[in-house]
Write an enzyme that holds these catalytic residues in place. Structure first.
Site, mmCIF file in Angstrom:
data_model
loop_
_atom_site.group_PDB
_atom_site.id
_atom_site.type_symbol
_atom_site.label_atom_id
_atom_site.label_comp_id
_atom_site.label_asym_id
_atom_site.label_seq_id
_atom_site.Cartn_x
_atom_site.Cartn_y
_atom_site.Cartn_z
ATOM 1 N N GLY A 79 0.816 -1.202 0.000
ATOM 2 C CA GLY A 79 0.000 0.000 0.000
ATOM 3 C C GLY A 79 0.849 1.251 0.000
ATOM 4 N N SER A 125 2.840 3.920 1.289
ATOM 5 C CA SER A 125 3.403 4.167 2.619
ATOM 6 C C SER A 125 4.878 4.530 2.536
ATOM 7 C CB SER A 125 3.246 2.918 3.498
ATOM 8 O OG SER A 125 3.754 1.779 2.817
ATOM 9 N N LYS A 141 4.639 0.206 -9.990
ATOM 10 C CA LYS A 141 4.531 1.626 -9.604
ATOM 11 C C LYS A 141 5.904 2.243 -9.429
ATOM 12 C CE LYS A 141 5.537 1.135 -5.022
ATOM 13 N NZ LYS A 141 6.415 1.930 -4.151
ATOM 14 N N GLU A 166 14.076 0.348 -6.025
ATOM 15 C CA GLU A 166 13.596 -0.949 -6.497
ATOM 16 C C GLU A 166 13.173 -0.909 -7.957
ATOM 17 O OE1 GLU A 166 13.626 -3.931 -5.295
ATOM 18 O OE2 GLU A 166 14.462 -3.408 -3.345
#
Length: 352
Positions: free
Chosen positions: A152, A154, A207, A296
């Site tokens: 999520g 964060s 994302k 990442e």
């Protein structure tokens, strides 16, 4: 929620920023032990209730304890009188090793039902596996072990500061969702449940790539309109891959898709966006990585593109990011290539 749902013990494996933030949340509800690879980090958490390397100036709960001995962390949850929770706070690159180590430790011990959830986001570069495939290969054959992914929008620093956050726990077993809710859900941390592990993981992986693209656009000074277009078309790209892999389109519209994408593509704490910004401003990837910045999305981009090709899914933004990061294409050239693509319907309901 019944009292029997509450995990009596929680172990967090990994004392980076996110592992430490989640351990701090869990320590408010359950007997929580965090495992750190470095003995110095464990000693600092125990002695000063700080993790200055990853969460500078953030006090950790006095009740949170740490160890640098892996077996001690596993013994902690195996001694629970009811269901226990293990949170894997390691990156994708360390997922296979930690799952194999955990499988060996749990197989050698008597234990209650242990719910293992991971927080990493990405695709294994060598195998193209999503995290749940890595975890399942090592752990799904063990009796009394249930699996799930926690994801999520964060930033660890904000969570550690006590600012509000909303997360999703995805699992095929309702009991895993209940355990995570009991361990983490509070007035400042809302936890939602899902059964769509694949959709959650694809959203979390891609994302980061889209955030690099948005950072490049911002670094080039292309403006808010371009950023909005990249976020929107990036979301469509994520949705195509998620559906091809068996995920649900609705998941990509939620916290772990749209929510995480907006945060990572626009937030000042996003390392993926920062990498993109630096590239858009003229720095090379080698120079950025040499300076100690990691993201990442850099590790994930090529693996995600290969995954899309394997399933016949077109990922034009991901492909453009790969050309800039690894093939020497200029950011300006990548933007021009994206803009020169043929127009097409935005949805099946279009008149064209």
């Amino acid at each position: 929620m019944s009292a029997t749902t509450l995990p009596t013990r929680v172990a967090v494996l990994g004392a980076g920023s996110w592992g430490s933030a989640l351990a701090a949340l869990a320590a408010e509800h359950a007997d929580t032990l965090i495992w750190a690879r470095r003995s110095e980090a464990a000693a600092e958490i125990n002695d000063t209730h700080r993790n200055t390397r990853y969460l500078p100036d953030i006090p950790l709960p006095d009740s949170l304890r740490a160890t640098s001995d892996f077996n001690t962390a596993i013994d902690h949850v195996c001694a629970a009188q009811s269901d226990a929770l293990i949170i894997l706070g390691v990156p994708v690159a360390g997922m296979a090793d930690i799952c194999q180590k955990l499988a060996q430790s749990l197989a050698a011990r008597r234990h209650p039902t242990v719910h293992v959830v991971w927080t990493c986001k990405g695709v294994q570069p060598d195998t193209g596996q999503l995290p749940h495939e890595v975890a399942s290969a090592a752990l799904s054959g063990l009796s009394g072990v249930e699996l799930g992914v926690l994801s999520g929008p964060s930033f660890a620093l904000e969570v550690a500061q006590g600012l509000p956050v909303a997360l999703t726990i995805a699992s095929h077993t309702a009991s895993t969702g209940d355990i995570v809710l009991a361990a983490l859900h509070s007035q400042r941390c809302r936890v939602y449940t899902s059964q769509d592990i694949t959709g959650v993981e694809v959203g979390g992986a891609l994302k980061n790539v889209m955030a690099i693209a948005c950072g490049i656009s911002d670094g080039l000074g292309l403006g808010s309109n371009a950023r909005a277009a990249l976020i929107t078309r990036g979301l469509a790209e994520i949705q195509r891959l998620a559906r091809a892999l068996g995920g649900e389109a609705e998941t990509v519209q939620g916290l772990t898709g749209l929510g995480d994408l907006v945060l990572t593509a626009t937030g000042p704490l996003s390392r993926n966006r920062q990498v993109g910004l630096a590239i858009g401003q003229g720095r090379t990837l080698e120079d950025i990585l040499a300076g100690g910045m990691t993201a990442e999305g850099v590790r994930c981009a090529r693996a995600a593109l290969a995954l899309g090709e394997r399933h016949g899914v077109e990922l034009p933004i991901t492909a453009a990011v790969c050309r800039v990061l690894f093939e020497g294409q200029s950011p300006q050239g990548a933007v021009a290539a994206l803009l020169s693509r043929d127009s097409r319907p935005e949805s099946p309901n279009s008149y064209r």
